[in-house]
Design an enzyme around this catalytic site. Structure first.
Site, PDB file in Angstrom:
ATOM      1  N   HIS A 223     -29.885 -44.065  14.866  1.00  0.00           N
ATOM      2  CA  HIS A 223     -29.883 -44.503  16.268  1.00  0.00           C
ATOM      3  C   HIS A 223     -29.450 -43.374  17.196  1.00  0.00           C
ATOM      4  CE1 HIS A 223     -25.579 -44.791  17.461  1.00  0.00           C
ATOM      5  NE2 HIS A 223     -25.375 -44.884  16.162  1.00  0.00           N
ATOM      6  N   CYS A 224     -29.860 -43.493  18.459  1.00  0.00           N
ATOM      7  CA  CYS A 224     -29.319 -42.650  19.534  1.00  0.00           C
ATOM      8  C   CYS A 224     -28.820 -43.626  20.599  1.00  0.00           C
ATOM      9  CB  CYS A 224     -30.360 -41.655  20.037  1.00  0.00           C
ATOM     10  SG  CYS A 224     -31.975 -42.357  20.457  1.00  0.00           S
ATOM     11  N   ASN A 225     -29.043 -43.342  21.877  1.00  0.00           N
ATOM     12  CA  ASN A 225     -28.632 -44.300  22.906  1.00  0.00           C
ATOM     13  C   ASN A 225     -29.626 -45.460  22.997  1.00  0.00           C
ATOM     14  OD1 ASN A 225     -27.434 -41.579  23.699  1.00  0.00           O
ATOM     15  ND2 ASN A 225     -26.264 -42.973  24.983  1.00  0.00           N
TER      16      ASN A 225
ATOM     17  N   SER B 274     -33.591 -40.401  18.125  1.00  0.00           N
ATOM     18  CA  SER B 274     -33.631 -41.002  16.790  1.00  0.00           C
ATOM     19  C   SER B 274     -35.070 -41.184  16.314  1.00  0.00           C
ATOM     20  CB  SER B 274     -32.893 -42.340  16.778  1.00  0.00           C
ATOM     21  OG  SER B 274     -33.374 -43.204  17.785  1.00  0.00           O
TER      22      SER B 274
END
Length: 202
Positions: free
Chosen positions: A145-147, A153
């Protein structure tokens, strides 16, 4: 009487709504990533907004790329019910300034990546892929995941399929987009991915 899961979910949502990250890049630019009222907003200070604004109330949708490889936003990574339901054992966090929510419950790796076109995303691939492969060999399930689960991601997961499964860019991009339709790597990342794994001419 609220259940523990409801309390965790409520706490996570409240914390995510207030999140702001201020970053100074190597070129001296200041980038601010802010989440306000369910909207994710990235901009360079002193300039018009760059990147995108995506309307995203709590996003718990998870793309199942492979049985051992999942892709999501930070919301799903902070939702204990989602993580347990999908039997997640490892979490690869490629955001900037996003805390790992449950360090006692899962194996985490944080690789701080800025979502800017000039970021060399491929330079982060080896350590990301090593973590994913180690988890897979242990019979684990990795959530990447990222934001927003849209650019950083997604790029890592696309690169992983290209590197480990020898897919072309189009094949890998299509496979990831099929499971998480709203992926949108920034233009710089797209350009790097298109030439990733191609033979280099001397």
């Amino acid at each position: 009487m609220h259940s523990l899961a409801q309390e965790i979910q409520g706490f996570s949502a409240a914390r995510l709504r207030k999140q702001t990250t201020r970053v100074t890049t190597v070129t001296g630019e200041v980038l601010t990533e802010t989440r306000r009222g369910g909207r994710f907003h990235a901009e360079r200070e002193g300039a018009a907004a760059c990147g995108f604004v995506r309307d995203s109330s709590l996003d718990l949708r998870v793309g199942v790329i492979r049985p051992f490889l999942l892709l999501s936003s930070q919301d799903a990574a902070h939702d204990i019910d989602t993580l347990k339901k999908l039997k997640v054992t490892h979490v690869l966090n490629v955001a900037y300034g996003v805390e790992n929510a449950f360090p006692d419950l899962f194996t985490y790796k944080t690789v701080t990546v800025l979502d800017l076109p000039e970021t060399d995303i491929t330079s982060y691939f080896p350590e990301c892929f090593e973590f994913i492969n180690e988890a897979s060999q242990q019979g684990g399930v990795v959530l990447v995941h990222c934001n927003a689960g849209v650019s950083r991601s997604a790029s890592v997961v696309i690169g992983f399929l290209m590197s480990q499964e020898k897919m072309t860019f189009d094949e890998a991009f299509g496979a990831v987009k099929n499971t998480r339709p709203y992926i949108q790597p920034n233009p710089g990342f797209m350009s790097q991915l298109k030439t990733y794994m191609l033979p280099h001419k001397d």
